[in-house]
Every structure is written in structure tokens, then in C-alpha cells.
Design a protein around this motif. Structure first.
Motif, PDB file in Angstrom:
ATOM      1  N   LEU A 146       0.961  -1.388  -0.138  1.00 30.15           N
ATOM      2  CA  LEU A 146      -0.085  -0.087  -0.087  1.00 30.15           C
ATOM      3  C   LEU A 146       0.752   1.186   0.079  1.00 30.15           C
ATOM      4  O   LEU A 146       0.470   2.290  -0.670  1.00 30.15           O
ATOM      5  CB  LEU A 146      -1.033  -0.102   1.238  1.00 30.15           C
ATOM      6  CG  LEU A 146      -1.759  -1.005   1.181  1.00 30.15           C
ATOM      7  CD1 LEU A 146      -2.930  -0.717   2.479  1.00 30.15           C
ATOM      8  CD2 LEU A 146      -2.936  -1.085  -0.124  1.00 30.15           C
ATOM      9  N   PHE A 161      -8.247  -2.290  -8.546  1.00 31.52           N
ATOM     10  CA  PHE A 161      -7.057  -3.093  -8.309  1.00 31.52           C
ATOM     11  C   PHE A 161      -7.576  -4.687  -9.082  1.00 31.52           C
ATOM     12  O   PHE A 161      -8.730  -4.766  -9.122  1.00 31.52           O
ATOM     13  CB  PHE A 161      -7.214  -3.494  -6.741  1.00 31.52           C
ATOM     14  CG  PHE A 161      -6.240  -2.927  -6.186  1.00 31.52           C
ATOM     15  CD1 PHE A 161      -6.442  -1.564  -6.262  1.00 31.52           C
ATOM     16  CD2 PHE A 161      -5.350  -3.235  -4.853  1.00 31.52           C
ATOM     17  CE1 PHE A 161      -5.618  -0.531  -5.410  1.00 31.52           C
ATOM     18  CE2 PHE A 161      -4.680  -2.303  -4.291  1.00 31.52           C
ATOM     19  CZ  PHE A 161      -4.691  -1.127  -4.557  1.00 31.52           C
ATOM     20  N   ILE A 175      -4.534  -7.968   1.755  1.00 31.15           N
ATOM     21  CA  ILE A 175      -4.785  -6.861   1.171  1.00 31.15           C
ATOM     22  C   ILE A 175      -6.388  -6.683   0.789  1.00 31.15           C
ATOM     23  O   ILE A 175      -6.914  -5.632   0.814  1.00 31.15           O
ATOM     24  CB  ILE A 175      -4.177  -6.995  -0.592  1.00 31.15           C
ATOM     25  CG1 ILE A 175      -4.094  -5.809  -1.225  1.00 31.15           C
ATOM     26  CG2 ILE A 175      -4.710  -8.169  -1.245  1.00 31.15           C
ATOM     27  CD1 ILE A 175      -3.394  -4.941  -0.938  1.00 31.15           C
ATOM     28  N   SER A 176      -6.983  -7.735   0.914  1.00 26.48           N
ATOM     29  CA  SER A 176      -8.661  -7.675   0.904  1.00 26.48           C
ATOM     30  C   SER A 176      -8.833  -6.925   2.073  1.00 26.48           C
ATOM     31  O   SER A 176      -9.906  -6.053   1.983  1.00 26.48           O
ATOM     32  CB  SER A 176      -9.325  -8.934   0.974  1.00 26.48           C
ATOM     33  OG  SER A 176      -8.833  -9.633  -0.420  1.00 26.48           O
ATOM     34  N   MET A 179      -8.059  -3.293   1.432  1.00 28.84           N
ATOM     35  CA  MET A 179      -8.709  -2.349   0.443  1.00 28.84           C
ATOM     36  C   MET A 179      -9.997  -1.955   0.972  1.00 28.84           C
ATOM     37  O   MET A 179     -10.544  -0.989   0.631  1.00 28.84           O
ATOM     38  CB  MET A 179      -8.985  -3.357  -0.800  1.00 28.84           C
ATOM     39  CG  MET A 179      -7.725  -3.556  -1.528  1.00 28.84           C
ATOM     40  SD  MET A 179      -8.060  -4.625  -3.141  1.00 28.84           S
ATOM     41  CE  MET A 179      -8.732  -6.193  -2.485  1.00 28.84           C
ATOM     42  N   SER A 180     -10.683  -2.815   2.033  1.00 26.44           N
ATOM     43  CA  SER A 180     -12.210  -2.398   2.541  1.00 26.44           C
ATOM     44  C   SER A 180     -11.946  -0.921   3.302  1.00 26.44           C
ATOM     45  O   SER A 180     -13.145  -0.432   3.774  1.00 26.44           O
ATOM     46  CB  SER A 180     -12.546  -3.423   3.353  1.00 26.44           C
ATOM     47  OG  SER A 180     -11.770  -3.390   4.701  1.00 26.44           O
ATOM     48  N   ILE A 184     -11.745   1.282  -3.022  1.00 26.16           N
ATOM     49  CA  ILE A 184     -11.125   0.716  -4.133  1.00 26.16           C
ATOM     50  C   ILE A 184     -12.025  -0.426  -4.495  1.00 26.16           C
ATOM     51  O   ILE A 184     -12.891  -0.948  -3.724  1.00 26.16           O
ATOM     52  CB  ILE A 184     -10.003  -0.127  -3.441  1.00 26.16           C
ATOM     53  CG1 ILE A 184      -8.758   0.672  -3.150  1.00 26.16           C
ATOM     54  CG2 ILE A 184      -9.328  -1.330  -4.336  1.00 26.16           C
ATOM     55  CD1 ILE A 184      -7.610   0.459  -2.107  1.00 26.16           C
ATOM     56  N   ALA A 186     -12.155  -4.166  -6.264  1.00 26.77           N
ATOM     57  CA  ALA A 186     -11.481  -5.159  -6.421  1.00 26.77           C
ATOM     58  C   ALA A 186     -11.885  -6.213  -7.393  1.00 26.77           C
ATOM     59  O   ALA A 186     -13.069  -6.351  -7.548  1.00 26.77           O
ATOM     60  CB  ALA A 186     -11.107  -5.856  -5.120  1.00 26.77           C
ATOM     61  N   LEU A 209     -16.385  -4.222   1.018  1.00 32.34           N
ATOM     62  CA  LEU A 209     -15.613  -4.101  -0.226  1.00 32.34           C
ATOM     63  C   LEU A 209     -16.396  -4.304  -1.510  1.00 32.34           C
ATOM     64  O   LEU A 209     -17.243  -5.453  -1.486  1.00 32.34           O
ATOM     65  CB  LEU A 209     -14.657  -5.220  -0.057  1.00 32.34           C
ATOM     66  CG  LEU A 209     -13.600  -5.342  -1.236  1.00 32.34           C
ATOM     67  CD1 LEU A 209     -12.679  -4.027  -1.242  1.00 32.34           C
ATOM     68  CD2 LEU A 209     -12.689  -6.590  -1.251  1.00 32.34           C
TER      69      LEU A 209
END
Ligand code: CP
Length: 316
Positions: A146, A161, A175-176, A179-180, A184, A186, A209
Motif C-alpha cells: 500500500l 485493483f 490486501i483484501s 482494501m476495505s 477501491i 477489487a 468491499l
């Protein structure tokens, strides 16, 4: 925001947006030390213990380099076979950690069992940093990723992403979660037998997410601001060591990023790969403007410097 002083870094599940940005601010402050190949004396009175039950090039050495850059000391093991945890005695995590806590001021642990660093943290009076646990999580790798994206794209919000690889992988979990915390979108691409599990998908839904699953990298490449890769031809991460048998085969085109594929990507898209790689990312891509995995490796030292400085109290 919670203080980092004395804190275990086990998972990104419980990290808030402002905590990411605090680590990245400290990383920016410390980055010149690494860039100028200097050592400071910020952690001169501290020692890091490395407890690696699984092989590593980057994660262990980046933590060690970070400690040296801050003037600290390092002790530990890179192969549990040379300890009582890996011989006849199979010494437990509890007993091992109750020794290690006297040898230093923080422990960084990689283990083939998911949850092992959490178990270590139960028994340790010094902070434990998760350096990758089985299929579980790899928080320090994703903090590095990040930070790299923030530096390269100038933001962590408003990005698409494209995540390619084995979705059981620990980096994909961390990463999940990360990302939340940002704006982002995904897109996940994986072989069917390596796809997001139903339980994990439900977690991502609960975390709000915005994600979808694709079958082929070609379906998402034109929209991808960030291409985030892992191998699909890889070892069993639940083993302490997994040698290559030679029967693994090659990565199908669905999960490969080639120079030709990158012609369909946005001009300013970037590729991250935590490495090591197999044939999913051929060396021909290294020379394109999209490759960011070498700077990602440098940032791995800088981000570990920031984490260690915060956890060990050299920075607030
Ligand atoms: N990216 C990563 O975790 O690499 P190592 O296995 O070499 O530490």
C-alpha cells in the motif's frame, strides 16, 4: 487512533484508515536513512528476535535490514530445524516464545501454521509481528504494497485493483482487509480451485468491499490501475518447507501478465508482485514502465523501519 507502542502486528483486519496513514507518514520520515544507505541510532538499545519456521528471503532480511538501519540489534533463527522446535523435542510455540521474549524486545515470526503468531502473542510479553502464517495473513507485506501504491499513484482512493493468483494466499487475505478501508474496486482472477472461499467472500461483503470475480486477466486489464500478483504455481504454505517436484506445470494464460497483455492496460497502471515469482510474470515485463516490484522491495525495508520505530517507541 490506537498507539502502536508495544502492539502486536498480527492482522490487518483490525487496522483503521488513519493507522495506515500514520505508518506511511513515519515511513516517509525514515525513508532518507535507507535511501542514503546510512544507519541511525534510533533503536540502539533494542533487539529484534527473528523466529522463521518457513523459508524467507525478503521478509526476514527486510526486517533485519530495517533494524540495522535504525541502529538496533538482531538475533534469531531462519530455520527451525536448527532449534528445539524443529528437532526431536518439537518444542511448543508457548515454550519457545517464553525463551525468545528474554532475548529481545520484539519478535517477528513466520510460521507454516495459520494463527501461530497469535498463539505466540498470547505468551509473549514483547510485541509479536506476523511475517506470514500459513494461508493466514501477511500484514507487513501488504503495508509495503500500500505504501508503494500511495507513493506511485498519489492516492489509495478511487483505484481499480486487478488481483491475480491464488486467493487462499496470505497476502490476498491481508490486501483484501486493507482494501476495505479505502475507495477501491477489487477484481479477483484465480483458478477455480484457488478462488475466494465462501466464508472469506462473506467477510468481504460484511466489510463493504466492492468486488467481483473474473475468469481471465483480459476481462479486467483495461480498467486496472493496480495489478497485484501472486503465483498460482506455488508451494503448500501449510508445510515448513515444500521442495519443487517438477510436476507442477506452467501458469495458464488466464493468470499471466505479459508485455503483450500490458498493451491493453491503462498507460499509468502499475504492477506489484511480492515475489518470488514463477512464470506468471515473465522477466520481459521488468523493463516496462509498469513494473514496481523492485521499488516495492526497497519500500519493504522502509515500512519495516516505520513499524519497528512505532512498536518499539522510537516514534509516537
Ligand atoms: N514476499 C515475501 O514474503 O517474500 P519472502 O517469502 O522471501 O519473505
Amino acid at each position: 487512533m490506537r498507539s502502536f507502542l508495544g502492539r502486536d502486528i498480527l492482522s490487518l483486519k483490525d487496522f483503521g484508515r488513519e493507522e495506515y496513514f500514520r505508518i506511511f507518514e513515519v515511513a516517509d520520515e525514515l525513508e532518507p536513512i535507507a535511501r542514503n544507505r546510512r544507519n541511525s541510532n534510533m533503536l540502539a538499545e533494542k533487539t529484534l528476535v527473528t523466529a522463521f519456521y518457513q523459508p524467507s528471503t525478503r521478509t526476514r532480511l527486510a526486517h533485519e535490514a530495517a533494524m540495522h538501519r535504525l541502529g538496533g540489534h538482531v538475533t534469531g533463527f531462519s530455520d527451525a530445524k536448527m532449534t528445539r522446535a524443529g528437532d526431536f523435542y518439537q518444542e511448543s510455540i508457548k515454550d519457545t516464545v517464553r525463551m525468545l521474549e528474554y532475548y529481545g524486545d520484539a519478535i517477528v515470526m513466520r510460521h507454516f501454521q495459520q494463527g501461530a503468531p497469535q498463539e505466540a502473542a498470547r505468551w509473549s510479553s514483547v510485541p509479536v509481528i506476523n511475517a506470514g502464517d500459513g494461508w493466514g495473513e501477511h500484514p507487513t507485506q501488504v503495508l509495503t504494497d500500500l505504501y508503494t501504491i500511495l507513493n506511485e499513484k498519489g492516492t489509495l482512493d478511487g483505484l481499480n485493483f486487478l488481483l491475480i493468483g491464488d486467493m487462499r494466499m496470505r497476502t490476498m487475505h491481508s490486501i483484501s482487509y486493507a482494501m476495505s478501508q479505502f475507495d477501491i474496486n477489487a477484481m479477483y482472477v484465480s483458478p477455480p480451485n484457488m478462488s475466494l472461499t465462501d466464508d472469506f467472500k462473506q467477510e468481504l461483503v460484511n466489510l463493504n468491499l466492492n468486488f467481483r470475480e473474473l475468469e481471465h486477466v483480459e476481462q479486467g486489464i483495461a480498467e486496472a490501475d493496480v495489478i497485484y500478483m501472486e503465483p498460482v504455481v506455488q508451494p503448500d504454505y501449510t508445510k515448513s518447507r515444500d521442495e519443487r517436484s517438477g510436476k507442477e506445470g506452467f501458469t495458464p494464460d488466464n493468470y499471466r501478465v505479459t508485455k503483450e497483455l500490458m498493451r491493453k492496460a491503462p498507460q499509468d497502471s502499475i504492477i506489484l508482485h511480492s515475489l518470488p515469482r514463477m512464470d506468471e510474470l515473465p522477466a520481459e515485463v521488468d523493463d516496462t514502465r509498469h513494473a514496481r516490484y523492485w521499488i516495492e522491495a526497497f519500500n519493504g525495508v522502509v515500512v519495516r523501519m516505520a513499524l519497528l520505530a512505532l512498536v518499539l517507541g522510537a516514534m509516537e
